[in-house]
Scaffold this motif. Sequence first.
Motif, PDB file in Angstrom:
ATOM      1  N   SER A   1       1.028  -1.250  -0.173  1.00 23.29           N
ATOM      2  CA  SER A   1       0.164  -0.053  -0.320  1.00 23.29           C
ATOM      3  C   SER A   1       0.545   1.216   0.100  1.00 23.29           C
ATOM      4  O   SER A   1       1.914   1.773  -0.732  1.00 23.29           O
ATOM      5  CB  SER A   1      -1.232  -0.130   0.924  1.00 23.29           C
ATOM      6  N   THR A   2       0.870   1.991   1.059  1.00 23.74           N
ATOM      7  CA  THR A   2       1.430   3.371   1.135  1.00 23.74           C
ATOM      8  C   THR A   2       3.339   2.648   1.084  1.00 23.74           C
ATOM      9  O   THR A   2       3.478   1.439   1.991  1.00 23.74           O
ATOM     10  CB  THR A   2       0.958   4.057   2.533  1.00 23.74           C
ATOM     11  N   ASP A   3       4.019   3.969   1.249  1.00 27.66           N
ATOM     12  CA  ASP A   3       5.070   3.959   1.149  1.00 27.66           C
ATOM     13  C   ASP A   3       5.742   3.202   2.467  1.00 27.66           C
ATOM     14  O   ASP A   3       6.974   2.939   3.050  1.00 27.66           O
ATOM     15  CB  ASP A   3       6.096   5.196   0.748  1.00 27.66           C
ATOM     16  N   TYR A   4       4.927   4.916   3.772  1.00 28.08           N
ATOM     17  CA  TYR A   4       4.682   4.449   4.352  1.00 28.08           C
ATOM     18  C   TYR A   4       4.395   3.615   6.054  1.00 28.08           C
ATOM     19  O   TYR A   4       3.255   3.298   4.973  1.00 28.08           O
ATOM     20  CB  TYR A   4       4.921   5.390   5.873  1.00 28.08           C
ATOM     21  N   PRO A   5       4.774   2.003   6.153  1.00 25.80           N
ATOM     22  CA  PRO A   5       3.350   1.214   6.450  1.00 25.80           C
ATOM     23  C   PRO A   5       2.367   1.674   6.930  1.00 25.80           C
ATOM     24  O   PRO A   5       2.490   2.580   8.091  1.00 25.80           O
ATOM     25  CB  PRO A   5       4.254   0.118   7.382  1.00 25.80           C
ATOM     26  N   THR A   6       0.901   1.233   7.152  1.00 28.12           N
ATOM     27  CA  THR A   6      -0.008   1.309   7.734  1.00 28.12           C
ATOM     28  C   THR A   6       0.856   0.370   9.502  1.00 28.12           C
ATOM     29  O   THR A   6       0.854  -0.444   8.992  1.00 28.12           O
ATOM     30  CB  THR A   6      -1.227   0.803   7.513  1.00 28.12           C
ATOM     31  N   LEU A   7       0.486   1.299  10.351  1.00 30.43           N
ATOM     32  CA  LEU A   7       0.558   0.371  11.900  1.00 30.43           C
ATOM     33  C   LEU A   7      -0.423   0.164  12.957  1.00 30.43           C
ATOM     34  O   LEU A   7      -0.851   1.276  13.170  1.00 30.43           O
ATOM     35  CB  LEU A   7       1.513   2.010  13.263  1.00 30.43           C
ATOM     36  N   LEU A   8      -0.430  -0.940  13.135  1.00 27.14           N
ATOM     37  CA  LEU A   8      -1.239  -0.887  14.041  1.00 27.14           C
ATOM     38  C   LEU A   8      -1.006  -0.774  15.606  1.00 27.14           C
ATOM     39  O   LEU A   8      -0.059  -1.584  16.112  1.00 27.14           O
ATOM     40  CB  LEU A   8      -2.228  -2.668  13.467  1.00 27.14           C
ATOM     41  N   VAL A   9      -1.570  -0.493  16.421  1.00 31.25           N
ATOM     42  CA  VAL A   9      -1.077  -0.038  17.723  1.00 31.25           C
ATOM     43  C   VAL A   9      -1.808  -0.795  18.839  1.00 31.25           C
ATOM     44  O   VAL A   9      -2.998  -0.423  18.970  1.00 31.25           O
ATOM     45  CB  VAL A   9      -0.552   1.696  17.624  1.00 31.25           C
ATOM     46  N   LYS A  10      -1.180  -1.329  19.728  1.00 33.15           N
ATOM     47  CA  LYS A  10      -2.021  -1.625  20.995  1.00 33.15           C
ATOM     48  C   LYS A  10      -2.124  -0.438  22.142  1.00 33.15           C
ATOM     49  O   LYS A  10      -0.582  -0.176  22.122  1.00 33.15           O
ATOM     50  CB  LYS A  10      -1.168  -3.297  21.133  1.00 33.15           C
ATOM     51  N   LEU A  11      -2.454  -0.101  22.792  1.00 32.19           N
ATOM     52  CA  LEU A  11      -2.677   0.942  23.287  1.00 32.19           C
ATOM     53  C   LEU A  11      -2.855   0.151  24.673  1.00 32.19           C
ATOM     54  O   LEU A  11      -3.904  -1.201  24.853  1.00 32.19           O
ATOM     55  CB  LEU A  11      -3.666   1.727  23.741  1.00 32.19           C
ATOM     56  N   THR A  12      -2.681  -0.288  26.306  1.00 30.13           N
ATOM     57  CA  THR A  12      -2.637  -0.877  27.599  1.00 30.13           C
ATOM     58  C   THR A  12      -2.966   0.458  28.215  1.00 30.13           C
ATOM     59  O   THR A  12      -2.690   1.234  28.783  1.00 30.13           O
ATOM     60  CB  THR A  12      -1.845  -2.019  27.445  1.00 30.13           C
ATOM     61  N   ARG A  13      -4.397   0.182  29.075  1.00 32.95           N
ATOM     62  CA  ARG A  13      -4.600   0.941  30.681  1.00 32.95           C
ATOM     63  C   ARG A  13      -4.345   0.161  31.373  1.00 32.95           C
ATOM     64  O   ARG A  13      -3.998  -0.457  32.049  1.00 32.95           O
ATOM     65  CB  ARG A  13      -5.640   0.879  30.498  1.00 32.95           C
ATOM     66  N   LEU A  14      -3.001   1.007  32.182  1.00 30.80           N
ATOM     67  CA  LEU A  14      -2.029   0.872  33.173  1.00 30.80           C
ATOM     68  C   LEU A  14      -2.972   1.158  34.564  1.00 30.80           C
ATOM     69  O   LEU A  14      -3.912   2.301  35.068  1.00 30.80           O
ATOM     70  CB  LEU A  14      -0.566   1.864  33.392  1.00 30.80           C
ATOM     71  N   ASP A  15      -2.621   0.642  35.720  1.00 29.47           N
ATOM     72  CA  ASP A  15      -3.475   1.003  36.618  1.00 29.47           C
ATOM     73  C   ASP A  15      -3.286   3.040  37.452  1.00 29.47           C
ATOM     74  O   ASP A  15      -4.140   2.916  38.452  1.00 29.47           O
ATOM     75  CB  ASP A  15      -2.510   0.196  37.794  1.00 29.47           C
ATOM     76  N   ASP A  16      -2.111   3.317  37.252  1.00 21.39           N
ATOM     77  CA  ASP A  16      -2.431   4.471  37.923  1.00 21.39           C
ATOM     78  C   ASP A  16      -2.795   5.520  36.690  1.00 21.39           C
ATOM     79  O   ASP A  16      -2.604   6.787  37.056  1.00 21.39           O
ATOM     80  CB  ASP A  16      -0.438   5.203  37.831  1.00 21.39           C
ATOM     81  N   GLY A  17      -4.094   5.195  35.914  1.00 26.59           N
ATOM     82  CA  GLY A  17      -4.441   5.633  34.724  1.00 26.59           C
ATOM     83  C   GLY A  17      -3.890   6.587  33.742  1.00 26.59           C
ATOM     84  O   GLY A  17      -4.859   7.022  32.878  1.00 26.59           O
ATOM     85  N   ARG A  18      -2.980   5.550  33.642  1.00 30.89           N
ATOM     86  CA  ARG A  18      -1.736   6.364  31.954  1.00 30.89           C
ATOM     87  C   ARG A  18      -2.626   5.317  31.084  1.00 30.89           C
ATOM     88  O   ARG A  18      -2.943   4.177  31.020  1.00 30.89           O
ATOM     89  CB  ARG A  18      -0.409   6.189  32.681  1.00 30.89           C
ATOM     90  N   VAL A  19      -1.885   5.516  30.423  1.00 32.22           N
ATOM     91  CA  VAL A  19      -2.034   4.767  28.962  1.00 32.22           C
ATOM     92  C   VAL A  19      -0.657   4.518  27.802  1.00 32.22           C
ATOM     93  O   VAL A  19       0.025   5.203  27.335  1.00 32.22           O
ATOM     94  CB  VAL A  19      -3.242   4.930  27.966  1.00 32.22           C
ATOM     95  N   GLU A  20      -0.798   3.037  27.739  1.00 31.94           N
ATOM     96  CA  GLU A  20       0.998   2.593  26.706  1.00 31.94           C
ATOM     97  C   GLU A  20       0.730   2.471  25.992  1.00 31.94           C
ATOM     98  O   GLU A  20      -0.145   1.517  25.793  1.00 31.94           O
ATOM     99  CB  GLU A  20       1.316   1.572  28.073  1.00 31.94           C
ATOM    100  N   VAL A  21       1.859   2.361  24.817  1.00 39.85           N
ATOM    101  CA  VAL A  21       1.227   2.043  24.083  1.00 39.85           C
ATOM    102  C   VAL A  21       2.619   1.201  23.921  1.00 39.85           C
ATOM    103  O   VAL A  21       3.511   1.190  24.102  1.00 39.85           O
ATOM    104  CB  VAL A  21       2.243   2.896  22.789  1.00 39.85           C
ATOM    105  N   SER A  22       1.737   0.307  24.292  1.00 38.18           N
ATOM    106  CA  SER A  22       2.708  -1.376  24.550  1.00 38.18           C
ATOM    107  C   SER A  22       3.436  -2.355  23.464  1.00 38.18           C
ATOM    108  O   SER A  22       4.512  -3.023  23.391  1.00 38.18           O
ATOM    109  CB  SER A  22       1.569  -2.138  25.167  1.00 38.18           C
TER     110      SER A  22
END
Length: 373
Positions: free
Chosen positions: A158-179
């Motif tokens: 498809s595109t020159d720069y690849p499409t990225l599937l990203v997994k986000l994880t909610r942490l216990d301290d309220g932050r969200v991690e790009v895991s």
Amino acid sequence: MFNKIVFTLCALLCVSACSKSAETVTTPEKELLATTTVGEWIVDAEGNVMFDPQTSGLVLLDGMLTTIADASAESSQQLKLHMINPSDSRLVSSTPRFHFASSVRRSCFYNYLNDQPDLEALAVDPRNPDVIYTVTEDATRTGALSTRCEAKFAETGSTDYPTLLVKLTRLDDGRVEVSNVRPLQFASSLEVGNFPNDGIEGLTMDKDGTLYLGLEKDKAGQPRIFTLNIDNNFWSTGDFAPVKEPNLILPTFSAGNHPINGLALYSDSAQGTFIIAAARNDNELWIIDISGEKDTKRIPVTFKVNGGEACGEYLMDNASMEGLIVEGDTLWIINDPWEKNYMKNAICEADTKRYEDLAPLLFPVTINSKWFE
């Protein structure tokens, strides 16, 4: 004279036949199945609208509608989840800026993901509500790969720069991690084409781990839906994740732009499971049977705004719906204000500043069981 009559009849028959062949696979449903929705401005506790969040995607987390901003949003809105109370359209809170796992920091894609990534959809993993998936689209603003990474991930299909599937994880301290992150690969036989700003804009996930991905358009200008199987081993590698194409019945078009801009799943014990797709340019919901047995229904949607005492209820010229999610018998829709067209809605002076701020609205739609028959 006889020859002229025969010629005329043949010409008419030819025009009729050609006209039929150019029609879409499914035509919009009659008014019986059409729906109207009245949007409410999303405001905070002080009554202020969200300023230019370019809301892209909608999920339900702990009873709160949750959205994300794309790369064209005001910078303070990006790389966060924004929570909205569906009972009153109040912006309840926003998470801190996303935190990045060390494995993502070491990946080929960290520089892009950390600098105005074009995050275009959301899907919650039904097996773990602390896991949320998002996907990137246009990387032409800040996307750049090293020579090594470019060689490794050149065959995107498809595109020159690849499409990225990203997994986000909610942490216990309220932050969200790009895991985790994985680039997607489209087989050349799928003929997706190279359209950086017309890529994946819809995600939704079934309880068996099937992730559906809605593509705005392919090389032939047609909307498409692909799948990935997110099993226990999916995130054990950072290599390409090849997508598959399920046997679904989608509308096809002979002209114009008819993108898919959002996906949601709806299950009915009697009728089965369906994808509800947001067709932004057509102001339609597409009801797609995941078994591939029933024809897709195209449901026309009329968008209105609750303008309060000053403006009353009025019709929108361009709603630009983007994210959608099912909650019971309600389909919630959030729009992604399209800067080019949004001011066309400003027919009441009291709401003009809100359109200038590219503020989004939340629309409730009562689900009609006849859509799935």
